[in-house]
Design an enzyme around this catalytic site. Structure first.
Site, PDB file in Angstrom:
ATOM      1  N   GLN A  84       0.838  -1.207   0.000  1.00  0.00           N
ATOM      2  CA  GLN A  84       0.000   0.000   0.000  1.00  0.00           C
ATOM      3  C   GLN A  84       0.867   1.248   0.000  1.00  0.00           C
ATOM      4  O   GLN A  84       1.786   1.376   0.819  1.00  0.00           O
ATOM      5  CB  GLN A  84      -0.927   0.001   1.220  1.00  0.00           C
ATOM      6  CG  GLN A  84      -1.931   1.146   1.195  1.00  0.00           C
ATOM      7  CD  GLN A  84      -2.997   1.022   2.284  1.00  0.00           C
ATOM      8  OE1 GLN A  84      -2.963   0.107   3.108  1.00  0.00           O
ATOM      9  NE2 GLN A  84      -3.937   1.962   2.272  1.00  0.00           N
TER      10      GLN A  84
ATOM     11  N   HIS B 164      -8.711   1.935  -0.974  1.00  0.00           N
ATOM     12  CA  HIS B 164      -9.097   1.932  -2.392  1.00  0.00           C
ATOM     13  C   HIS B 164      -8.985   0.527  -2.947  1.00  0.00           C
ATOM     14  O   HIS B 164      -8.200  -0.285  -2.454  1.00  0.00           O
ATOM     15  CB  HIS B 164      -8.206   2.890  -3.211  1.00  0.00           C
ATOM     16  CG  HIS B 164      -6.749   2.634  -3.062  1.00  0.00           C
ATOM     17  ND1 HIS B 164      -6.030   3.085  -1.975  1.00  0.00           N
ATOM     18  CD2 HIS B 164      -5.858   1.970  -3.832  1.00  0.00           C
ATOM     19  CE1 HIS B 164      -4.767   2.714  -2.091  1.00  0.00           C
ATOM     20  NE2 HIS B 164      -4.636   2.019  -3.219  1.00  0.00           N
TER      21      HIS B 164
HETATM   22  P1  AMP Z   1      -1.571   1.337  -3.582  1.00  0.00           P
HETATM   23  O1  AMP Z   1      -0.157   0.856  -3.801  1.00  0.00           O
HETATM   24  O2  AMP Z   1      -2.556   0.206  -3.523  1.00  0.00           O
HETATM   25  O3  AMP Z   1      -1.662   2.268  -2.409  1.00  0.00           O
HETATM   26  O4  AMP Z   1      -1.948   2.119  -4.890  1.00  0.00           O
HETATM   27  C1  AMP Z   1      -2.005   3.513  -4.993  1.00  0.00           C
HETATM   28  C2  AMP Z   1      -2.311   3.819  -6.430  1.00  0.00           C
HETATM   29  O5  AMP Z   1      -2.717   5.160  -6.519  1.00  0.00           O
HETATM   30  C3  AMP Z   1      -1.124   3.624  -7.371  1.00  0.00           C
HETATM   31  O6  AMP Z   1      -1.467   2.653  -8.373  1.00  0.00           O
HETATM   32  C4  AMP Z   1      -0.912   5.026  -7.955  1.00  0.00           C
HETATM   33  O7  AMP Z   1      -0.526   4.996  -9.314  1.00  0.00           O
HETATM   34  C5  AMP Z   1      -2.269   5.664  -7.752  1.00  0.00           C
HETATM   35  N1  AMP Z   1      -2.261   7.108  -7.646  1.00  0.00           N
HETATM   36  C6  AMP Z   1      -1.472   7.863  -6.852  1.00  0.00           C
HETATM   37  N2  AMP Z   1      -1.771   9.175  -7.012  1.00  0.00           N
HETATM   38  C7  AMP Z   1      -2.770   9.238  -7.924  1.00  0.00           C
HETATM   39  C8  AMP Z   1      -3.507  10.294  -8.518  1.00  0.00           C
HETATM   40  N3  AMP Z   1      -3.276  11.586  -8.201  1.00  0.00           N
HETATM   41  N4  AMP Z   1      -4.458   9.999  -9.421  1.00  0.00           N
HETATM   42  C9  AMP Z   1      -4.689   8.708  -9.761  1.00  0.00           C
HETATM   43  N5  AMP Z   1      -4.036   7.661  -9.235  1.00  0.00           N
HETATM   44  C10 AMP Z   1      -3.080   7.913  -8.325  1.00  0.00           C
END
Ligand code: AMP
Ligand code: ZN
Length: 123
Positions: free
Chosen positions: A103, A109
């Site tokens: 994460q 999410h």
């Molecule tokens: P996680 O590793 O499960 O916390 O995934 C977080 C996700 O959020 C990653 O796949 C990022 O590419 C995505 N992310 C981070 N910032 C943004 C943003 N501003 N808009 C869209 N996606 C984002």
């Protein structure tokens, strides 16, 4: 939460490629897609992790899960049931939890990832 990027997206104070919103959830395209389709389903309310959820989030978590196949269908990676190899499409749902779960954003999410078997080669 003041310093949370997904709270800011939910509030509309930073932009996103929004594809869905209702009173409880928003969904938008991941900024760094890992596959041809990479969507994020996010509750409007700030909750750090899946591990921080309890009975109060049961309905919201159910909504997140049920939204995933609908958005996948709308983005060309819905699952079409069939017998054996005649089934087509499909997608992966993923909720990373905590550092060892990969994460990065500590606002709950769900990833919806689709395309050509995008999990292959990532193990
Ligand atoms: P996680 O590793 O499960 O916390 O995934 C977080 C996700 O959020 C990653 O796949 C990022 O590419 C995505 N992310 C981070 N910032 C943004 C943003 N501003 N808009 C869209 N996606 C984002
Ligand atoms: Zn947040």
């Amino acid at each position: 939460m003041d310093n949370c990027i997904f709270c800011k997206i939910a509030a509309g104070t930073i932009p996103s490629k929004l594809i869905y919103e209702d009173a409880d959830l928003i969904a938008f395209h991941d900024i760094n897609p890992a596959a041809p389709v990479h969507l994020l389903i996010v509750p409007r309310a700030h909750i750090d992790t899946l591990a921080g959820c309890d009975d109060r989030q049961t309905a919201m978590l159910g909504k997140m899960l049920l939204l995933a196949p609908k958005l996948a269908q709308e983005h060309g990676c819905g699952y079409v049931a069939g017998a054996g190899e005649t089934a087509t499409g499909g997608f992966k749902t993923l909720v990373n939890t905590g550092p060892d779960g990969g994460q990065e954003v500590y606002h709950l999410h769900m990833h919806v990832i689709g395309g050509s078997r995008p999990w292959r080669g990532q193990r």
